[in-house]
Motif scaffolding. Structure first.
Motif, PDB file in Angstrom:
ATOM      1  N   THR A  14     -11.905  82.953 -10.510  1.00 47.71           N
ATOM      2  CA  THR A  14     -10.636  83.650 -10.584  1.00 47.71           C
ATOM      3  C   THR A  14     -10.532  84.429  -9.279  1.00 47.71           C
ATOM      4  OG1 THR A  14     -10.756  83.828 -12.983  1.00 47.71           O
ATOM      5  CG2 THR A  14      -9.270  85.347 -11.860  1.00 47.71           C
ATOM      6  N   LEU A  15      -9.465  84.223  -8.531  1.00 48.94           N
ATOM      7  CA  LEU A  15      -9.314  84.811  -7.206  1.00 48.94           C
ATOM      8  C   LEU A  15      -8.433  86.047  -7.257  1.00 48.94           C
ATOM      9  CD1 LEU A  15      -8.648  81.459  -5.323  1.00 48.94           C
ATOM     10  CD2 LEU A  15     -10.821  82.664  -5.544  1.00 48.94           C
ATOM     11  N   SER A  16      -8.719  87.022  -6.409  1.00 47.60           N
ATOM     12  CA  SER A  16      -7.886  88.211  -6.286  1.00 47.60           C
ATOM     13  C   SER A  16      -6.914  88.025  -5.134  1.00 47.60           C
ATOM     14  CB  SER A  16      -8.744  89.452  -6.011  1.00 47.60           C
ATOM     15  OG  SER A  16      -9.524  89.762  -7.132  1.00 47.60           O
ATOM     16  N   ILE A  17      -5.632  88.293  -5.405  1.00 45.37           N
ATOM     17  CA  ILE A  17      -4.574  88.212  -4.395  1.00 45.37           C
ATOM     18  C   ILE A  17      -3.917  89.587  -4.316  1.00 45.37           C
ATOM     19  CG2 ILE A  17      -2.348  87.164  -3.821  1.00 45.37           C
ATOM     20  CD1 ILE A  17      -4.526  85.121  -3.591  1.00 45.37           C
ATOM     21  N   TYR A  18      -3.752  90.091  -3.108  1.00 45.83           N
ATOM     22  CA  TYR A  18      -3.108  91.390  -2.876  1.00 45.83           C
ATOM     23  C   TYR A  18      -1.672  91.165  -2.411  1.00 45.83           C
ATOM     24  CZ  TYR A  18      -7.780  93.308  -3.161  1.00 45.83           C
ATOM     25  OH  TYR A  18      -9.032  93.668  -3.599  1.00 45.83           O
ATOM     26  N   ILE A  19      -0.735  91.859  -3.072  1.00 42.41           N
ATOM     27  CA  ILE A  19       0.684  91.696  -2.756  1.00 42.41           C
ATOM     28  C   ILE A  19       1.324  93.047  -2.475  1.00 42.41           C
ATOM     29  CG2 ILE A  19       2.898  90.813  -3.562  1.00 42.41           C
ATOM     30  CD1 ILE A  19       1.437  88.790  -5.251  1.00 42.41           C
ATOM     31  N   ASN A  20       2.125  93.085  -1.417  1.00 41.53           N
ATOM     32  CA  ASN A  20       2.865  94.271  -0.983  1.00 41.53           C
ATOM     33  C   ASN A  20       4.337  94.039  -1.346  1.00 41.53           C
ATOM     34  OD1 ASN A  20       4.477  96.004   0.565  1.00 41.53           O
ATOM     35  ND2 ASN A  20       3.183  95.864   2.376  1.00 41.53           N
ATOM     36  N   MET A  21       4.852  94.811  -2.306  1.00 40.99           N
ATOM     37  CA  MET A  21       6.246  94.654  -2.711  1.00 40.99           C
ATOM     38  C   MET A  21       7.182  95.591  -1.952  1.00 40.99           C
ATOM     39  SD  MET A  21       6.740  96.352  -6.414  1.00 40.99           S
ATOM     40  CE  MET A  21       6.305  98.030  -6.770  1.00 40.99           C
ATOM     41  N   TYR A  22       6.644  96.336  -1.011  1.00 34.88           N
ATOM     42  CA  TYR A  22       7.468  97.283  -0.252  1.00 34.88           C
ATOM     43  C   TYR A  22       7.972  96.678   1.051  1.00 34.88           C
ATOM     44  CZ  TYR A  22       5.482 100.506  -3.562  1.00 34.88           C
ATOM     45  OH  TYR A  22       5.121 101.119  -4.731  1.00 34.88           O
ATOM     46  N   ASP A  23       7.125  95.941   1.741  1.00 37.85           N
ATOM     47  CA  ASP A  23       7.459  95.390   3.049  1.00 37.85           C
ATOM     48  C   ASP A  23       7.685  93.890   2.951  1.00 37.85           C
ATOM     49  OD1 ASP A  23       7.041  97.980   4.088  1.00 37.85           O
ATOM     50  OD2 ASP A  23       4.898  97.583   4.272  1.00 37.85           O
ATOM     51  N   LYS A  24       8.427  93.363   3.921  1.00 35.38           N
ATOM     52  CA  LYS A  24       8.760  91.939   3.935  1.00 35.38           C
ATOM     53  C   LYS A  24       8.067  91.250   5.097  1.00 35.38           C
ATOM     54  CE  LYS A  24      13.320  92.798   1.989  1.00 35.38           C
ATOM     55  NZ  LYS A  24      14.765  92.737   2.223  1.00 35.38           N
ATOM     56  N   GLY A  25       7.525  90.076   4.829  1.00 34.12           N
ATOM     57  CA  GLY A  25       6.896  89.254   5.859  1.00 34.12           C
ATOM     58  C   GLY A  25       7.134  87.799   5.525  1.00 34.12           C
ATOM     59  N   ASP A  26       6.833  86.919   6.464  1.00 33.67           N
ATOM     60  CA  ASP A  26       6.972  85.488   6.193  1.00 33.67           C
ATOM     61  C   ASP A  26       6.006  85.098   5.089  1.00 33.67           C
ATOM     62  OD1 ASP A  26       8.978  85.066   8.080  1.00 33.67           O
ATOM     63  OD2 ASP A  26       7.520  84.741   9.686  1.00 33.67           O
ATOM     64  N   LEU A  27       6.494  84.344   4.124  1.00 35.71           N
ATOM     65  CA  LEU A  27       5.697  83.952   2.963  1.00 35.71           C
ATOM     66  C   LEU A  27       5.042  82.605   3.218  1.00 35.71           C
ATOM     67  CD1 LEU A  27       8.134  85.045   0.119  1.00 35.71           C
ATOM     68  CD2 LEU A  27       6.223  86.322   1.133  1.00 35.71           C
ATOM     69  N   LYS A  28       3.744  82.571   3.034  1.00 38.78           N
ATOM     70  CA  LYS A  28       2.958  81.354   3.244  1.00 38.78           C
ATOM     71  C   LYS A  28       2.038  81.128   2.055  1.00 38.78           C
ATOM     72  CE  LYS A  28       2.940  82.093   8.206  1.00 38.78           C
ATOM     73  NZ  LYS A  28       2.132  82.250   9.407  1.00 38.78           N
ATOM     74  N   VAL A  29       1.563  79.928   1.929  1.00 38.64           N
ATOM     75  CA  VAL A  29       0.594  79.582   0.890  1.00 38.64           C
ATOM     76  C   VAL A  29      -0.783  80.055   1.367  1.00 38.64           C
ATOM     77  CG1 VAL A  29      -0.462  77.688  -0.400  1.00 38.64           C
ATOM     78  CG2 VAL A  29       1.950  77.546   0.278  1.00 38.64           C
ATOM     79  N   PRO A  30      -1.494  80.849   0.564  1.00 37.31           N
ATOM     80  CA  PRO A  30      -2.849  81.264   0.967  1.00 37.31           C
ATOM     81  C   PRO A  30      -3.809  80.074   1.011  1.00 37.31           C
ATOM     82  CG  PRO A  30      -2.010  82.657  -0.808  1.00 37.31           C
ATOM     83  CD  PRO A  30      -1.084  81.485  -0.679  1.00 37.31           C
ATOM     84  N   VAL A  31      -4.806  80.169   1.859  1.00 33.37           N
ATOM     85  CA  VAL A  31      -5.859  79.149   1.956  1.00 33.37           C
ATOM     86  C   VAL A  31      -6.446  78.927   0.564  1.00 33.37           C
ATOM     87  CG1 VAL A  31      -8.145  78.655   2.909  1.00 33.37           C
ATOM     88  CG2 VAL A  31      -6.386  79.702   4.356  1.00 33.37           C
ATOM     89  N   GLY A  32      -6.647  77.670   0.179  1.00 36.53           N
ATOM     90  CA  GLY A  32      -7.228  77.347  -1.125  1.00 36.53           C
ATOM     91  C   GLY A  32      -6.192  77.029  -2.194  1.00 36.53           C
ATOM     92  N   PHE A  33      -4.914  77.154  -1.855  1.00 37.09           N
ATOM     93  CA  PHE A  33      -3.829  76.831  -2.766  1.00 37.09           C
ATOM     94  C   PHE A  33      -2.906  75.801  -2.129  1.00 37.09           C
ATOM     95  CE2 PHE A  33      -5.011  81.086  -4.184  1.00 37.09           C
ATOM     96  CZ  PHE A  33      -4.953  80.971  -5.562  1.00 37.09           C
ATOM     97  N   THR A  34      -2.068  75.205  -2.950  1.00 34.35           N
ATOM     98  CA  THR A  34      -0.930  74.414  -2.498  1.00 34.35           C
ATOM     99  C   THR A  34       0.299  75.046  -3.131  1.00 34.35           C
ATOM    100  OG1 THR A  34      -1.174  72.852  -4.338  1.00 34.35           O
ATOM    101  CG2 THR A  34      -2.304  72.277  -2.280  1.00 34.35           C
ATOM    102  N   ALA A  35       1.459  74.440  -2.894  1.00 37.12           N
ATOM    103  CA  ALA A  35       2.692  75.018  -3.446  1.00 37.12           C
ATOM    104  C   ALA A  35       3.550  73.945  -4.082  1.00 37.12           C
ATOM    105  CB  ALA A  35       3.478  75.719  -2.335  1.00 37.12           C
ATOM    106  N   LYS A  36       4.377  74.369  -5.016  1.00 38.90           N
ATOM    107  CA  LYS A  36       5.320  73.463  -5.659  1.00 38.90           C
ATOM    108  C   LYS A  36       6.277  72.926  -4.616  1.00 38.90           C
ATOM    109  CE  LYS A  36       4.974  75.748 -10.081  1.00 38.90           C
ATOM    110  NZ  LYS A  36       5.601  76.593 -11.091  1.00 38.90           N
ATOM    111  N   LYS A  37       6.576  71.655  -4.691  1.00 38.89           N
ATOM    112  CA  LYS A  37       7.495  70.995  -3.739  1.00 38.89           C
ATOM    113  C   LYS A  37       8.878  70.862  -4.312  1.00 38.89           C
ATOM    114  CE  LYS A  37       4.345  70.364  -0.685  1.00 38.89           C
ATOM    115  NZ  LYS A  37       4.215  71.402   0.263  1.00 38.89           N
TER     116      LYS A  37
END
Length: 152
Positions: free
Chosen positions: A129-152
Motif C-alpha cells: 500500500t503506497l502513500s501519496i501526498y497531495i496539496n489541495m492549495y496549490d496548482k501544478g501540472d498533473l502527472k502519473v506517479p512512477v509505478g502507476f498508469t492512468a485511465k485512457k
C-alpha cells in the motif's frame, strides 16, 4: 496563541489535522500549471503524462498539486486525481485518506499556511500500500506517479 488559532482553523477547513511539520518551500509557489487540466468525467481527471521523478507524490517535499481550496473543490480534486490512477498493469486502485500532515506556507491557505493530505493507495495483487501526498492549495501540472498508469 497564534499557532493554536491557526491549528483550530486548519482542522475546521481540512477535516482532521493529525500532524504539523514544516516542509521545503517547493510546495508553496501557488500556481505553476503550464497545461490545462482535462477530465474523463466530473469525477476523474485525464492524465496524459507520467512523471520521471520518483519522488513526485511519494515525498512530502514533492506533493501532487491539485489545487481547488480557493474554489472549495480541494478534496474533490484530490479524488479526481486518485480516480484517474490504475496499477502498473492496469489494475483498478483503491485508496483512503490517512490524514493531514506536513504544514507549509502557501498564499492559498488559511492565514498563509496549508497541510498536505496523505492517501494510502492499493490495488488487487499489489505488494504494498503506497502513500501519496497531495496539496489541495496549490496548482501544478498533473502527472502519473512512477509505478502507476492512468485511465485512457
Amino acid at each position: 496563541m497564534r499557532k493554536i488559532l491557526l491549528m483550530i482553523g486548519m482542522v475546521a477547513l481540512t477535516g482532521c489535522a493529525t500532524q504539523k511539520r514544516s516542509t521545503t518551500a517547493e510546495n508553496s509557489i501557488g500556481d505553476t500549471r503550464t497545461q490545462t487540466v482535462e477530465s474523463h468525467d466530473e469525477d476523474t481527471y485525464l492524465l496524459r503524462e507520467t512523471s520521471s521523478d520518483k519522488s513526485y507524490g511519494y515525498d512530502r517535499s514533492n506533493p501532487i498539486k491539485v489545487g481547488g481550496s480557493l474554489e472549495s473543490s480541494g478534496p474533490r480534486n484530490e479524488r479526481r486525481f486518485l480516480n484517474a490512477l490504475l496499477g502498473l498493469n492496469g489494475e483498478q486502485v483503491g485508496y483512503y485518506r490517512a490524514g493531514s500532515c506536513c504544514g507549509f506556507k502557501t498564499p492559498n491557505g488559511f492565514m498563509g499556511e496549508g497541510l498536505l493530505d496523505k492517501y494510502r493507495v492499493y490495488w488487487e495483487g499489489g505488494k504494498d500500500t503506497l502513500s501519496i501526498y497531495i496539496n489541495m492549495y496549490d496548482k501544478g501540472d498533473l502527472k502519473v506517479p512512477v509505478g502507476f498508469t492512468a485511465k485512457k
